[in-house]
Write a protein that holds these residues in place. Structure first.
Motif, mmCIF file in Angstrom:
data_model
loop_
_atom_site.group_PDB
_atom_site.id
_atom_site.type_symbol
_atom_site.label_atom_id
_atom_site.label_comp_id
_atom_site.label_asym_id
_atom_site.label_seq_id
_atom_site.Cartn_x
_atom_site.Cartn_y
_atom_site.Cartn_z
ATOM 1 N N VAL A 186 0.861 -1.187 0.000
ATOM 2 C CA VAL A 186 0.000 0.000 0.000
ATOM 3 C C VAL A 186 0.894 1.233 0.000
ATOM 4 O O VAL A 186 1.846 1.309 0.762
ATOM 5 N N ILE A 187 0.562 2.177 -0.855
ATOM 6 C CA ILE A 187 1.266 3.452 -0.914
ATOM 7 C C ILE A 187 0.353 4.515 -0.311
ATOM 8 O O ILE A 187 -0.786 4.666 -0.753
ATOM 9 N N GLN A 188 0.865 5.217 0.693
ATOM 10 C CA GLN A 188 0.106 6.277 1.369
ATOM 11 C C GLN A 188 0.922 7.555 1.360
ATOM 12 O O GLN A 188 2.157 7.517 1.421
ATOM 13 N N ALA A 189 0.240 8.701 1.351
ATOM 14 C CA ALA A 189 0.937 9.980 1.449
ATOM 15 C C ALA A 189 1.342 10.210 2.892
ATOM 16 O O ALA A 189 0.598 9.895 3.823
ATOM 17 N N ARG A 190 2.550 10.739 3.090
ATOM 18 C CA ARG A 190 3.030 11.043 4.432
ATOM 19 C C ARG A 190 2.574 12.451 4.797
ATOM 20 O O ARG A 190 2.681 13.369 4.015
ATOM 21 N N ASN A 191 2.086 12.628 6.022
ATOM 22 C CA ASN A 191 1.641 13.960 6.467
ATOM 23 C C ASN A 191 2.813 14.848 6.801
ATOM 24 O O ASN A 191 3.799 14.473 7.295
#
Length: 191
Positions: A186-191
């Motif tokens: 899974v690829i998620q955006a980092r905050n």
């Protein structure tokens, strides 16, 4: 069922059209209540040294897109392979969505989302129609929020390497993909 057959680098002859219709109707006949439309793309590689003939089928089943693609040296063989692959995917889809009394169907969840949050702004307002640059194809589709497990099932249904989805908990866009050595990532955006 509405069936559209397109040919790329070949003419779709009446015999080829009839063969494709027969094979797909056999593959889908147990799922007539689910499938309303099917889109078939038959293509032949332009390079004569590469005898690659492809059959690609996209089925719209109760708001879910199910896609299957197969390649071989013979177009009729590709049609046979894609029809059996599509039948397996539809069987899996139907088993997963059979009503056991504790699941809601995705279409019911989509209806709830649409009625709770109607779109107030126009998506076209202030924008001018223009052609995309060569080589770039844009796709637009509804993206209801879903869990990671639901996204994994969607990835299996569309027969792609990755699937973009909106996470149910965070509301953020994420990508789930097949890893080269098995499993999923899974690829998620980092905050």
């Amino acid at each position: 069922m509405k069936l559209l057959i397109h040919g790329r680098n070949l003419d779709v002859t009446p015999a080829l059209r009839e063969y494709t219709e027969t094979k797909l109707e056999r593959a889908i006949h147990h799922f007539d209540d689910l499938v309303k439309e099917a889109d078939v793309h038959l293509s032949v590689a332009r390079n004569p040294r590469v005898p690659q003939q492809t059959a690609e089928v996209t089925v719209f089943a109760n708001g879910t897109v199910i896609r299957a693609q197969e390649r071989s040296e013979n177009l009729y063989a590709s049609i046979d392979l894609v029809a059996s692959k599509l039948a397996r995917q539809l069987r899996r889809f139907k088993e997963r969505h059979s009503d056991h009394g504790h699941r809601t169907t995705p279409t019911a969840a989509n209806d709830v989302l649409l009625t709770e949050r109607p779109t107030e702004d126009s998506l076209l307002e202030g924008k001018e129609a223009q052609l995309p640059s060569p080589g770039i194809r844009r796709k637009y589709f509804a993206m209801p929020a879903m869990s990671l497990e639901e996204a994994r099932h969607q990835l299996e249904m569309i027969d792609h390497d990755f699937y973009l989805f909106r996470d149910k908990e965070s509301g953020e866009l994420q990508v789930i993909y097949h890893r080269n050595h098995g499993g999923f990532g899974v690829i998620q955006a980092r905050n």
